[in-house]
Structures are given as C-alpha cells and as structure tokens.
Design an enzyme around this catalytic site. Structure first.
Site, PDB file in Angstrom:
ATOM      1  N   GLU A  57     155.200  77.004  31.257  1.00 56.62           N
ATOM      2  CA  GLU A  57     156.385  76.358  30.689  1.00 56.62           C
ATOM      3  C   GLU A  57     156.004  75.825  29.314  1.00 56.62           C
ATOM      4  O   GLU A  57     155.075  75.032  29.180  1.00 56.62           O
ATOM      5  CB  GLU A  57     156.835  75.191  31.577  1.00 56.62           C
ATOM      6  N   ARG A 106     159.511  70.526  22.573  1.00 53.88           N
ATOM      7  CA  ARG A 106     159.254  69.229  21.949  1.00 53.88           C
ATOM      8  C   ARG A 106     158.698  69.373  20.546  1.00 53.88           C
ATOM      9  O   ARG A 106     158.558  68.377  19.828  1.00 53.88           O
ATOM     10  CB  ARG A 106     158.249  68.423  22.788  1.00 53.88           C
ATOM     11  N   THR A 112     162.059  70.915  28.628  1.00 51.24           N
ATOM     12  CA  THR A 112     162.684  69.879  27.803  1.00 51.24           C
ATOM     13  C   THR A 112     163.876  70.440  27.034  1.00 51.24           C
ATOM     14  O   THR A 112     164.045  70.194  25.840  1.00 51.24           O
ATOM     15  CB  THR A 112     161.665  69.234  26.827  1.00 51.24           C
ATOM     16  N   LYS A 143     163.287  69.885  39.333  1.00 49.33           N
ATOM     17  CA  LYS A 143     162.129  69.196  38.780  1.00 49.33           C
ATOM     18  C   LYS A 143     162.210  67.728  39.192  1.00 49.33           C
ATOM     19  O   LYS A 143     163.217  67.070  38.932  1.00 49.33           O
ATOM     20  CB  LYS A 143     162.141  69.322  37.253  1.00 49.33           C
TER      21      LYS A 143
END
Length: 210
Positions: free
Chosen positions: A38, A42, A66, A126
């Site tokens: 993953e 960011r 994210t 998650k």
C-alpha cells in the site's frame, strides 16, 4: 483481492518521499516474499510511484492508501492501484471508488463505523488507529456482534513485529497493516537488503500465527 491478502496476511504501509525509491522497494519486498503493498497518498511521490510499480511489477497487488478526496481515488486507479484504503469512513469516497471499480476499504474504529461500512457494501475494513483504539481487545469485542456478517479487519496503527501474532490469531482479522518492514529511514537510506530481511521475518511470524 481478499484471497491474495489472506495468503500473505501482511500489507506493508509505504510512505515514499522519492519516486526513485519505488522500484527498488518493490524489488526488495518481492525478494522477501511479499507481493502486496500500500502506497499512501501522503506525499507528492505517491502517484508516480504507483504508476512505475504497476508498470514494472504487475504481479504485485498494489494499493493506494490515505485516499481522502474523490480526485485522489481516480488518480490512484488511473496510476494502477487495484485497491484503495482510507483512515476513516467517508460515504462520498466509497461511492467514488465504486463508480470507477476500485475495491475500497474504509477505516473504522467504532460499532457505528462498522455498521455504516456494512450498509455501504464494504466488508474488508481498515481498523485504525488499532492500538490506540483498543487493539486486540477491541477487535474481539467487535467480533461478537459483527463476526457473523462476514466482516474482516486489517488493523493498522501501532502494529509491529511484537504484536502482529496476537492480531493475526483473531478470526476476524484478514491481515495486518504495518510500516516497520518499510521504515521510512530504511527506504530513504536505500537499505533494500535489510527491508528484504525484515519482510521475510514478518512473513514467517505471520505464518506461525495461523
């Protein structure tokens, strides 16, 4: 996707500062036996890193993390990500992912979060921030009323080599998300052999926890 995740039970959570690190990191993980990763949105390097890895290593199950905006969802998919994740649950982001066919796992922390996720058709969730939110004990509590629904969790946040076994022994845990095998300093220093070694150790520990 779920079958692939269940096979390895570890999803490395990667933060890349430089695009040039993407392909060597992918090679290091593959050398260690891990074909899942993953890459979090960011940093400015995330999108191009996903694109390069997807093009060169199609065998990797590549996710984008994210994802907080609809535009990021589209960009992640177009770059080559096959699944997406977020730290929280945003119905608009889930809908956007569904529209373009990107499998998506929202972040949950409470029973209300789990119920909303299920109502939106999400069953692989998650659990974040795992340790702060109660860790193994919280997941055991959530398994009581929701285990029969088929929901599975990927706890992330504070998960490490020291506690991954406790998480993976829970039937509701599909895999763990962790960053220790792809520590930012190791990546930035180009210590690929060390990343490979840590990855092998993590996979061995995960296999023992079955």
């Amino acid at each position: 996707m779920i079958d692939r995740i269940l096979a390895k039970r570890i999803v490395p959570v990667v933060v890349l500062d430089r695009v040039e690190s993407a392909e060597p990191l992918a090679e290091a993980l593959l050398e260690g036996g891990l074909d899942i990763m993953e890459i979090t949105f960011r940093t400015a390097a995330a999108e191009e890193s996903i694109r390069r890895i997807a093009a060169r290593f199609p065998e990797i199950l590549l996710g984008a993390g994210t994802l907080l905006e609809k535009e990021q969802v589209r960009r992640a998919r177009d770059a080559g990500a096959v699944f997406g994740l977020a730290p929280g649950l945003n119905p608009a982001i889930i809908a956007s992912a569904k529209e373009i066919g990107l499998q998506f796992s929202p972040g949950v922390m409470t029973p209300s979060d789990v119920e909303q996720a299920l109502s939106l058709g999400c069953e692989l969730l998650k659990f974040f921030p795992a340790e702060v939110a109660g860790g193994v004990d919280m997941l055991k509590a959530l398994a009581g009323p929701y285990g029969h629904t088929g929901v599975r969790f990927i706890p992330t946040g504070g998960v490490s080599s020291g506690n991954l076994s406790a998480y993976l022994k829970l039937p509701v845990v599909a895999a763990i998300g962790g960053s220790w095998m792809v520590d930012k300093q190791l990546v930035n220093d180009g210590k690929w052999a060390e990343i490979t070694r840590i990855t092998r150790e993590a996979l061995a520990a995960a296999a023992e926890a079955r």
